[in-house]
Write a protein that holds these residues in place. Structure first.
Motif, PDB file in Angstrom:
ATOM      1  N   ALA A   8     -16.327  35.518 -62.960  1.00 19.82           N
ATOM      2  CA  ALA A   8     -16.781  35.370 -61.576  1.00 19.82           C
ATOM      3  C   ALA A   8     -17.902  34.336 -61.540  1.00 19.82           C
ATOM      4  O   ALA A   8     -18.828  34.395 -62.353  1.00 19.82           O
ATOM      5  CB  ALA A   8     -17.267  36.708 -61.025  1.00 19.82           C
ATOM      6  N   ILE A   9     -17.817  33.404 -60.614  1.00 19.89           N
ATOM      7  CA  ILE A   9     -18.797  32.328 -60.511  1.00 19.89           C
ATOM      8  C   ILE A   9     -19.329  32.278 -59.090  1.00 19.89           C
ATOM      9  O   ILE A   9     -18.580  31.994 -58.140  1.00 19.89           O
ATOM     10  CB  ILE A   9     -18.186  30.963 -60.883  1.00 19.89           C
ATOM     11  CG1 ILE A   9     -17.599  31.012 -62.304  1.00 19.89           C
ATOM     12  CG2 ILE A   9     -19.216  29.857 -60.771  1.00 19.89           C
ATOM     13  CD1 ILE A   9     -16.881  29.742 -62.709  1.00 19.89           C
ATOM     14  N   ILE A  10     -20.618  32.566 -58.931  1.00 14.95           N
ATOM     15  CA  ILE A  10     -21.235  32.489 -57.601  1.00 14.95           C
ATOM     16  C   ILE A  10     -21.226  31.040 -57.133  1.00 14.95           C
ATOM     17  O   ILE A  10     -21.607  30.138 -57.882  1.00 14.95           O
ATOM     18  CB  ILE A  10     -22.660  33.052 -57.645  1.00 14.95           C
ATOM     19  CG1 ILE A  10     -22.628  34.554 -57.988  1.00 14.95           C
ATOM     20  CG2 ILE A  10     -23.371  32.842 -56.309  1.00 14.95           C
ATOM     21  CD1 ILE A  10     -23.990  35.161 -58.221  1.00 14.95           C
ATOM     22  N   LEU A  38     -17.949  25.463 -54.956  1.00 18.82           N
ATOM     23  CA  LEU A  38     -18.702  24.207 -54.901  1.00 18.82           C
ATOM     24  C   LEU A  38     -18.725  23.481 -56.240  1.00 18.82           C
ATOM     25  O   LEU A  38     -18.950  22.268 -56.282  1.00 18.82           O
ATOM     26  CB  LEU A  38     -20.150  24.470 -54.458  1.00 18.82           C
ATOM     27  CG  LEU A  38     -20.368  24.869 -53.001  1.00 18.82           C
ATOM     28  CD1 LEU A  38     -21.826  25.281 -52.797  1.00 18.82           C
ATOM     29  CD2 LEU A  38     -20.004  23.737 -52.059  1.00 18.82           C
ATOM     30  N   THR A  39     -18.490  24.224 -57.317  1.00 20.36           N
ATOM     31  CA  THR A  39     -18.681  23.642 -58.652  1.00 20.36           C
ATOM     32  C   THR A  39     -17.405  23.533 -59.483  1.00 20.36           C
ATOM     33  O   THR A  39     -17.358  22.737 -60.419  1.00 20.36           O
ATOM     34  CB  THR A  39     -19.703  24.471 -59.445  1.00 20.36           C
ATOM     35  OG1 THR A  39     -19.210  25.815 -59.591  1.00 20.36           O
ATOM     36  CG2 THR A  39     -21.056  24.506 -58.739  1.00 20.36           C
ATOM     37  N   GLU A  40     -16.398  24.333 -59.150  1.00 16.09           N
ATOM     38  CA  GLU A  40     -15.167  24.354 -59.937  1.00 16.09           C
ATOM     39  C   GLU A  40     -14.010  23.829 -59.086  1.00 16.09           C
ATOM     40  O   GLU A  40     -13.618  24.473 -58.116  1.00 16.09           O
ATOM     41  CB  GLU A  40     -14.861  25.773 -60.425  1.00 16.09           C
ATOM     42  CG  GLU A  40     -15.880  26.349 -61.388  1.00 16.09           C
ATOM     43  CD  GLU A  40     -15.869  25.636 -62.729  1.00 16.09           C
ATOM     44  OE1 GLU A  40     -14.826  25.033 -63.074  1.00 16.09           O
ATOM     45  OE2 GLU A  40     -16.889  25.695 -63.429  1.00 16.09           O
ATOM     46  N   PRO A  41     -13.447  22.673 -59.449  1.00 20.58           N
ATOM     47  CA  PRO A  41     -12.375  22.093 -58.621  1.00 20.58           C
ATOM     48  C   PRO A  41     -11.202  23.027 -58.380  1.00 20.58           C
ATOM     49  O   PRO A  41     -10.632  23.044 -57.289  1.00 20.58           O
ATOM     50  CB  PRO A  41     -11.962  20.857 -59.420  1.00 20.58           C
ATOM     51  CG  PRO A  41     -13.176  20.485 -60.204  1.00 20.58           C
ATOM     52  CD  PRO A  41     -13.839  21.776 -60.552  1.00 20.58           C
ATOM     53  N   ALA A  42     -10.821  23.818 -59.392  1.00 22.79           N
ATOM     54  CA  ALA A  42      -9.676  24.718 -59.211  1.00 22.79           C
ATOM     55  C   ALA A  42      -9.976  25.788 -58.169  1.00 22.79           C
ATOM     56  O   ALA A  42      -9.106  26.173 -57.379  1.00 22.79           O
ATOM     57  CB  ALA A  42      -9.293  25.364 -60.542  1.00 22.79           C
TER      58      ALA A  42
END
Length: 206
Positions: free
Chosen positions: A129-131, A135-139
């Motif tokens: 999980a990425i807060i 905004l940061t991960e293209p996928a």
């Protein structure tokens, strides 16, 4: 153009680590489904302009949508209905949509990246999980865009089936116009009865 034998293609694909981005659209609205997108991007076919779908204009999202579908290794979009949201709650319905989107992919990913701070259970592969991952991960950004455009399109269709609520404009979100229509017409089959504003109108009309 030279076609590679299937055995060569399988070896080539086995060398790629498939990273799947997952995001949802429609967690907060009073009506309509919650929608999840899952996308495995092709590292050899980068797509310019990917970011959180909420930060893009509708025109830009609609321009990016076909590019994502054309260039991604795999993608999927899943809707979970308002009725199911009422049955299991919005958090679990969101997680169910995410899991179904991953399971619908034509390619099994090696890793899943999900926007947010929590993970669904029973995912088939390791996940993170990425807060603010959209905004940061293209996928994840790509998944966000596909989920948003698919849900918006569905809400426009539902506007013709359930006229008077303005679904084509506000997409089910809690705007003043939606609140007024809900008060005047009462809830329809697409309203989430477990959500407080809808529940309040139901009590007043009982």
């Amino acid at each position: 153009m030279v076609s590679l034998p299937e055995s060569v293609l399988l070896v080539w694909m086995s060398d790629i680590e498939f990273i799947c981005g997952v995001d949802e659209a429609g967690r907060g609205p009073w009506a309509g489904p919650v929608t999840a997108g899952a996308v495995i991007l092709d590292p050899d076919k980068p797509i310019e302009g990917l970011t959180d779908s909420k930060k893009l204009s509708e025109k830009k999202r609609l321009l990016l949508e076909p590019q994502i579908k054309a260039h991604a290794i795999a993608w999927a979009v899943v809707h979970v209905s308002a009725e199911e949201i009422d049955r299991i709650n919005i958090r679990e319905a969101t997680f169910a949509a995410m899991c179904q989107a991953v399971q619908t992919l034509s390619v099994r990913p090696h890793q899943i990246l999900i926007d947010g701070n929590a993970l669904p259970q029973n995912l088939p592969v390791p996940a993170q999980a990425i807060i603010k991952g959209d905004l940061t991960e293209p996928a994840i950004s790509a998944a966000s865009i596909l989920a948003k455009t698919a849900r918006d399109r569905l809400m426009i269709d539902l506007d013709t089936q359930f006229p008077g609520y303005g679904f084509a404009g506000h997409k089910g979100y809690g705007t003043a116009a939606h609140a007024q229509a809900l008060s005047q017409l009462g809830p329809c089959a697409q309203h989430r009865q477990s959500f407080a504003p809808v529940r309040k109108v139901m009590r007043l009309r009982a």
